[in-house]
Structures are given as C-alpha cells and as structure tokens.
Design a protein around this motif. Structure first.
Motif, PDB file in Angstrom:
ATOM      1  N   SER A 112       0.829  -1.207   0.000  1.00 21.23           N
ATOM      2  CA  SER A 112       0.000   0.000   0.000  1.00 21.23           C
ATOM      3  C   SER A 112       0.865   1.259   0.000  1.00 21.23           C
ATOM      4  O   SER A 112       0.453   2.316  -0.491  1.00 21.23           O
ATOM      5  CB  SER A 112      -0.938   0.008   1.214  1.00 21.23           C
ATOM      6  N   GLY A 113       2.058   1.150   0.555  1.00 24.14           N
ATOM      7  CA  GLY A 113       2.946   2.309   0.597  1.00 24.14           C
ATOM      8  C   GLY A 113       3.979   2.329  -0.516  1.00 24.14           C
ATOM      9  O   GLY A 113       4.767   3.274  -0.611  1.00 24.14           O
ATOM     10  N   ALA A 114       4.019   1.273  -1.354  1.00 23.36           N
ATOM     11  CA  ALA A 114       5.010   1.224  -2.442  1.00 23.36           C
ATOM     12  C   ALA A 114       4.666   2.240  -3.530  1.00 23.36           C
ATOM     13  O   ALA A 114       3.511   2.372  -3.931  1.00 23.36           O
ATOM     14  CB  ALA A 114       5.056  -0.183  -3.040  1.00 23.36           C
ATOM     15  N   SER A 115       5.682   2.950  -4.005  1.00 20.70           N
ATOM     16  CA  SER A 115       5.452   3.988  -5.023  1.00 20.70           C
ATOM     17  C   SER A 115       6.227   3.727  -6.316  1.00 20.70           C
ATOM     18  O   SER A 115       5.987   4.384  -7.330  1.00 20.70           O
ATOM     19  CB  SER A 115       5.840   5.359  -4.474  1.00 20.70           C
ATOM     20  N   VAL A 116       7.163   2.754  -6.274  1.00 26.75           N
ATOM     21  CA  VAL A 116       7.933   2.423  -7.477  1.00 26.75           C
ATOM     22  C   VAL A 116       8.003   0.916  -7.630  1.00 26.75           C
ATOM     23  O   VAL A 116       7.848   0.161  -6.661  1.00 26.75           O
ATOM     24  CB  VAL A 116       9.363   3.016  -7.411  1.00 26.75           C
ATOM     25  N   THR A 172       1.146  -8.761  -8.107  1.00 30.73           N
ATOM     26  CA  THR A 172       0.829  -8.538  -9.534  1.00 30.73           C
ATOM     27  C   THR A 172      -0.084  -7.328  -9.704  1.00 30.73           C
ATOM     28  O   THR A 172       0.106  -6.494 -10.608  1.00 30.73           O
ATOM     29  CB  THR A 172       0.164  -9.784 -10.134  1.00 30.73           C
ATOM     30  N   GLU A 173      -1.083  -7.233  -8.853  1.00 29.95           N
ATOM     31  CA  GLU A 173      -2.004  -6.101  -8.917  1.00 29.95           C
ATOM     32  C   GLU A 173      -1.271  -4.784  -8.688  1.00 29.95           C
ATOM     33  O   GLU A 173      -1.506  -3.788  -9.391  1.00 29.95           O
ATOM     34  CB  GLU A 173      -3.112  -6.276  -7.881  1.00 29.95           C
ATOM     35  N   LYS A 174      -0.349  -4.778  -7.714  1.00 29.72           N
ATOM     36  CA  LYS A 174       0.389  -3.559  -7.416  1.00 29.72           C
ATOM     37  C   LYS A 174       1.341  -3.192  -8.554  1.00 29.72           C
ATOM     38  O   LYS A 174       1.485  -2.012  -8.913  1.00 29.72           O
ATOM     39  CB  LYS A 174       1.174  -3.745  -6.112  1.00 29.72           C
ATOM     40  N   VAL A 175       1.995  -4.208  -9.127  1.00 29.13           N
ATOM     41  CA  VAL A 175       2.913  -3.960 -10.241  1.00 29.13           C
ATOM     42  C   VAL A 175       2.163  -3.349 -11.423  1.00 29.13           C
ATOM     43  O   VAL A 175       2.628  -2.398 -12.064  1.00 29.13           O
ATOM     44  CB  VAL A 175       3.638  -5.255 -10.645  1.00 29.13           C
TER      45      VAL A 175
END
Length: 340
Positions: free
Chosen positions: A17-21, A73-76
């Motif tokens: 949730s906090g990943a930005s890259v 996968t969803e986040k990527v």
C-alpha cells in the motif's frame, strides 16, 4: 507456522500500500517468495512436523503464496500504469512549437542533363526507348556493323559475362533492338547506363551514361542530322555559339562525324577549357550504315536515317564547369547543392 503466514500477508499488504515504485514491489516479492524468502523457509521447516500438521501447513502455505502473488501482480500493474501516465504527461508535444526544417534534396547533375535532353527531344516528337544493361554480343556489336576483329570487342574494353553476353558498352544496343523489331518511321532517344573497362580518373569511369538518338524514315539526310544537333547544342550552351562537324569513323554510321561547339568560355579565342583550339567536342553522330538497316530488313533504297550518341557526364562537366568526373559519383551533398 500458520500465524507466521497470516503475519506475512498483513506485512505484505501494508508494504504494498505504501510502495510507489516498481523496485519496492520487486524487493518485497524476493523477500517473501524468492528462493531464500520467508515462505520458502516455512516450507523447509515442514519436514519436522507430523504428517497431519504437514498437510494442513502445506495447504495454508499454497493459499498464502497465491494471495501474495495476486497482491504483488495487482500492485505492479498499478505502478506500471502510473509510470506510463507520468511519462506521457511529461512528454506532451506542443503542436504549436515550430518544427525542425528539413534540408531539401537536389537532383544529380547526370539526372539534370538527362531530364533536360529528354524534354528537348520529346518536344520535337521523339519517343523514349529503353533496353537492358546486360545485352547480347549480337545487339552490342554484330547488329551495329562492328567487325569480329574490331578493337571495341577486346576484353580490355568490354565486360564479358560469357561468350555471347556483355555489359552493354553503348546505348546503341537499343538502336539494334528497335531496328530489329520496329518498322519506320522511327524517331527516338534512349538514355541509360553503359560500361567499359576504364580505370577511373578525371575523365574516365567504368560506368557512365549515354543518350542514343535514332531517326529512320524516307528522305532523311545529313542536313537533318546537322539541323537537329545544332539546335540541341544551342539549347545546351547558348544560341550565339557556332557548331561544326568533323569527319570521324564509327562502324554503325557512314558518313560519321564528331560535333564540336564553339568554346562557351572564351568564345572561340582559345583557353584551358578548349585547350587553345576554340572548339569543344560534345558528341558523335552520323548517317545509319546500310548494313545496320539491313538487320531490320529495311529497304535501304527507300529508308535512310541518322544516329547520335551523347555522353551525359561529358555534357554535365562542360555545362557546369566540372574538371573531374569522379566528383559526380562521390555523393557529396555539398557538391550537389551548388547546382540547385
């Protein structure tokens, strides 16, 4: 172990949730699902469990793996889409900005001379004829009345592909084809490349261009030939210049001549261009030899004709003041741009 799996999911959910890259998501995947990741360590510890516990833990571990892979996968996908949108926004094209000017191309001097010559003769009713650059010995020599021992047939002058095939040495080979397949009246020119065994220097090249001219009809005389070529020379170099014809020899014409034009630099007084003579030779010509007409089964008592051969590079060098033929083939845009 089951509690560790639950904690792993919660930890992953919080970090994603906090990943930005993309790099952050990839680092999490390696830490949790890699060969030395946390999930792998849990699976390796199953060997110390009872069979019933091992089965339950294995099922829970597989479910955790699936959930983690889906979350990552969803986040990527989300991060990739965001990166694409940011890139498109940063690269927005302002269509009102002035464009970059493209330098125009220039016609080659050989093309300029050929096009100008075609325009001149077609305005007088001549048609354009073309032929292959690889032709038979018959069309290149035999049908043009060149004897078997003629010097032009030597391998030092002609590129032979085999005993009966050559790279044509002259566009007069087209004349032979036309006479063999067409009945008079004939009025044509034939521009094209020709090939001879020459060493490249300031005035010679193994490949160059010619324009063949041919007229066959009833009542054609040397006066017709002189009138047409005089008008052509004045078209090229100026209406005030004089022309003259000198006797020469070509196997396919009789009588034969070379045409000179009064030096356009010195006006006939003598200079370095005309080598002090006041005249410059520009082409060869003559009345078509009866033996050539006989190859087309023409009635030589009824039909006569004239032919001429123009060296395109020679005309270009004279017309545009070029002293080295090799400049025509170096493809230097700076050179060509001078003659736009």
């Amino acid at each position: 172990m089951t509690e560790k799996l639950k904690n792993m999911l919660e930890e992953a959910r919080a970090e994603l949730s906090g990943a930005s890259v993309l790099e952050e998501a990839e680092a999490l995947r390696i830490r949790l699902l890699g060969k030395k990741g946390q999930l792998t360590e849990i699976l390796r510890s199953m060997k110390d469990l009872a069979p019933e516990e091992r089965k339950a833990l294995g099922q829970a571990a597989n479910e955790t793996r699936e959930k983690l892979e889906a979350m990552i996968t969803e986040k990527v996908t989300e991060l990739k889409q965001a990166a694409q949108e940011a890139k498109l926004k940063a690269e927005t094209i302002d269509v009102t900005e002035p464009g970059i000017a493209q330098a125009p191309g220039y016609k080659h001097l050989v093309s300029l001379v050929i096009d100008d010559t075609i325009d001149f003769f077609t305005s007088m009713g001549y048609t354009i004829a073309e032929g292959p650059e690889i032709d038979t010995v018959h069309n290149n020599f035999d049908a043009l009345n060149a004897e078997p021992n003629h010097p032009s047939r030597d391998m030092t002058d002609t590129f032979y592909l085999n005993e009966s095939t050559v790279l044509r040495t002259q566009t007069s080979a087209v004349q032979a084809r036309v006479i063999a397949g067409q009945k008079p009246p004939i009025r044509l020119i034939s521009p094209g490349r020709v090939f001879r065994c020459d060493t490249p220097d300031a005035t010679h090249s193994p490949m160059f261009h010619q324009i063949e001219g041919l007229v066959v009809d009833e009542g054609i005389t040397m006066a017709d030939l002189k009138g047409v070529l005089d008008k052509y020379a004045k078209h090229l170099f100026g209406s005030e210049l004089d022309t003259k014809f000198r006797p020469h020899h070509f196997p396919f014409t009789e009588p034969s001549a070379e045409m000179d034009v009064e030096c356009f630099k010195c006006g006939g007084k003598g200079c370095n261009i005309c080598k002090g003579s006041g005249w410059i030779e520009i082409l060869g010509c003559g009345m078509v030899h009866p033996n050539v007409l006989k190859f087309g089964d023409y009635d030589t008592e009824k039909y006569t004709g004239f032919a001429f051969g123009i060296g395109v590079e020679r005309i270009a060098m004279l017309k545009y003041g070029i002293d080295d033929m090799r400049l025509l083939y170096e493809n230097d845009i700076r050179f060509l741009s001078q003659f736009k």
